[in-house]
Every structure is written in structure tokens, then in C-alpha cells.
Design an enzyme around this catalytic site. Sequence first.
Site, PDB file in Angstrom:
ATOM      1  CB  SER A 100      -4.521  -2.493  -4.897  1.00 50.22           C
ATOM      2  OG  SER A 100      -4.483  -1.701  -3.734  1.00 50.22           O
ATOM      3  CG  PHE A 158      -3.264   0.437   7.825  1.00 49.52           C
ATOM      4  CD1 PHE A 158      -4.171  -0.014   8.772  1.00 49.52           C
ATOM      5  CD2 PHE A 158      -3.722   0.682   6.539  1.00 49.52           C
ATOM      6  CE1 PHE A 158      -5.503  -0.225   8.440  1.00 49.52           C
ATOM      7  CE2 PHE A 158      -5.045   0.478   6.196  1.00 49.52           C
ATOM      8  CZ  PHE A 158      -5.951   0.015   7.149  1.00 49.52           C
ATOM      9  CB  SER A 198      -2.525   8.204  -3.192  1.00 47.46           C
ATOM     10  OG  SER A 198      -3.457   8.602  -2.199  1.00 47.46           O
ATOM     11  N   GLY A 340      -2.237  -6.700  -5.580  1.00 52.42           N
ATOM     12  CA  GLY A 340      -3.223  -6.380  -4.553  1.00 52.42           C
ATOM     13  C   GLY A 340      -2.731  -6.730  -3.165  1.00 52.42           C
ATOM     14  CB  SER A 366      -0.679  -8.644   4.095  1.00 53.26           C
ATOM     15  OG  SER A 366      -1.403  -8.359   5.278  1.00 53.26           O
ATOM     16  CG  ASN A 367       3.130  -5.744   8.268  1.00 49.21           C
ATOM     17  OD1 ASN A 367       3.616  -4.794   7.668  1.00 49.21           O
ATOM     18  ND2 ASN A 367       3.294  -5.929   9.565  1.00 49.21           N
TER      19      ASN A 367
END
Length: 417
Positions: A100, A158, A198, A340, A366-367
Amino acid sequence: MSATLITALVAGVAPATSAFATPAPATATAASRAAAEAPVVPSPDMEGVTAALNAAMANGAPGAMARFTGPEGVRSRTAGVQDRVSGAPMDIHSRFRIGSVSKTFSTVVLLQLVQEGKLELDASVNTYLPGLLPDDRITVRHLLTHRSGLADYTNAMFEHTVPGFEAVRNRVFSYQELVDLSLSEPRTTEPGVSYKYSNANFVVVGMLIEKATGRPLSDAYERRIFEPLKLRKTSYVHPDTRIKGAHVRGYLHPDEDGGALVDSTEQTVSWAQSAGAVISSPADLNTFTSALMRGRLLSPAMMDAMTTVTPTDTTNTRFYGLGLRRYDLSCGTRVYGHTGTVQGFYTYTFSTRDGSRSLSAMANTSNHGAANTALGGTLEAAFCGKKPAAAASRAAASPSAGDVTSLPAERDLPERY
């Protein structure tokens, strides 16, 4: 010598020789006063930066790195590996997916188009993309500030992290398909009422850019940002799945505790596009954020608009402007940039408002929100410097709501772990 002259020489002051002696330059006096009143800029605490990188690794990242630029030059730190198979150590020159942080690149392009009179911030999106959205009240500004109310389609996409990722890893979406996914869900707020992050907002931003320029988004990035700033390691290759040259491999945590990491490096990132598909390096990100803050990409008026922020939570330390986050750190320093997240990568890239100091940090997982939060510790260390031992002990014992890095990291994608 007279007693008066001797006294003057001992005191280190040259005596006046006539009534027309030259006074000390006013500019020198003003400069001295300004220097005395200027805030002291702390040196970066690179030990603290290293500790944050190691903390990210302790929370599941195979490796991490950070690069700081400031008045004292460039300082960088790396930890762990950028490839779990080969064992190659993390390399500060390697490229990676910035997620991001791409939103800030997209915003710069769009605001340049506003400067050129091709778009207006407070015009309805439907003025430029007739019939796209079901509400004429949604403006271009609402997209950039995440106040449109458009649902984030990635929450459903996701919901189950690894299966959701594998379902879109090689898929190529059109912008319209992504907008349709958002519109199939209820809106989150009335236009302009409140902040609700969003990815759908910046999908529409990409559509606006392509409509206004008549060219692919990649062309706008290249001509307006990458080439002028000589960002040699920054690219937008959608829908190619490869990261060319030396790069970091990303590793996605499954939702199940203890599950095997998934190599998520190769993917189209078509589910994000203008919301998150740029590839870059620490040095290029430092150059970009510093140049942006120094006014090299936008006019003063556009920079004022971009850095006019509203809170994103109740801590009064986190804010959002136009495609730009502001964090207020514990030492009083305000930094601007973006976070990001894309499968396998967490990124922070921030700069002071004058562009004199910037930091880019990345962890290749990530996650796993604890790794993301830990990586955020690089901001305090880099921009606030080393805390006195007593203050550090108090902060460890009782984290303050005013310390942005004591708070859970903001999520640019849904996370289950």
C-alpha cells in the site's frame, strides 16, 4: 596600553577605534539566534533499529532491513535472510513488493493531474467515470482520504488467507471487476462522514488516472515519478508475476498457528493494481518520500492539501491526509509516508515534513501482526534517537498511548494471525 584596552583584549573583544566602527552583521546575529532556537535533531538510534528488526524476526519474519537517510548521511541495517531456500542474507539493495505504499505514488500522479486542470478534488467521481459509482456524492477527495464508504473487497477475498491468496495469485482482474466486488457489499459509511480504509478507493484512483491521461498507469508512474527521480529499482509490472534482478522473497503465514510459510513472491498483484502493486527498494523509497516532502513532485498548494490530515483512531497519534499517513512520535516529531502490506511483505516508509530525514523498513512476511508492529519500532528509533535509560524503562513497563510504536500496527490488508 590603557587599562581600558587591556581589559577589552583580555575579554576577547576588539575595542572600537572610532565612532564609525563596523557593527557585527545583523544577518550573522539572526543566523546565530536561529541556530540557537532550532530544535535539536537527534541522531538515529541504530541499535534500536536493529532491535526492531530482530523483534520482527522473533515474531515470524525470516529477515528484515531498514535504511535511514539524514544530515549525517545514510545508515542501514539488515537481519536474517531474504531467501529461506538459498540462505542468502538480507541485502539492503534488493527489491521487494511495497504493497500500500503504492497508494502514495498513485496519489502523487492524481494530484499532478489536478494541478494540470484535468481533474478536480471536490468533483464527483461520476463526472469523470459516468455511472461507475451508485452515489454522485462520492468525490475524488473522498477516495484519497478513505472517506468514500466503498467497501474493501479484500476482506472477503482474503477471509481465509492462504486459500484466498492462491485463488488470485495468477489471476488478472480488470478495474471494473474489482469495483464490482466492492459494490456487491454494503457501503461502510456515508460519503465524507468517517475514515474507513478500503483498497477499492485506490482502484478507482487508478481508473481516474488512466481516463485522464489516456495511457496505462505504468506510463504515468514512469514519466511522472520514476524517471524524474531516477528510481532505477522501482517499477510497476502488472500483470507480470516476476520481480526482476536481486530481490527479497516474501513469505506468507497461514491462518493456522504453526503452519508452514508459503512463498508468495511471484504473483500478479492484480487484486490491488494502483492500490498496491509497485516494486521498489529501500534507497528508492527514501528518495521518493524525501523528494515528495521537499516539494519536488507537487506544488505548495497540493502539498498543503496532501498533508492536511484527520485522525484514523482515538490515540491522536495516527492520521491520514490524501494518500498519506502521518504518525506523531513520542519525541514530538511528525513523520509522513505510508505503510504497506502485500502477501509476504510488510513495509514502512516515512519522512519528516522538510524531507531532511527518511526511513524505509521491510520485513519479508505478512499475516502476522506482531511482526508488523515490531517493525514499526524502527520509526521511534530512527527519528527520536536513543531514549535515556530511565525513560526507556518506563516506556517498557507502561507503553504510552502517545508512542505510536507501542500500538498495534495499522492493517492495510485483513489479517487472521
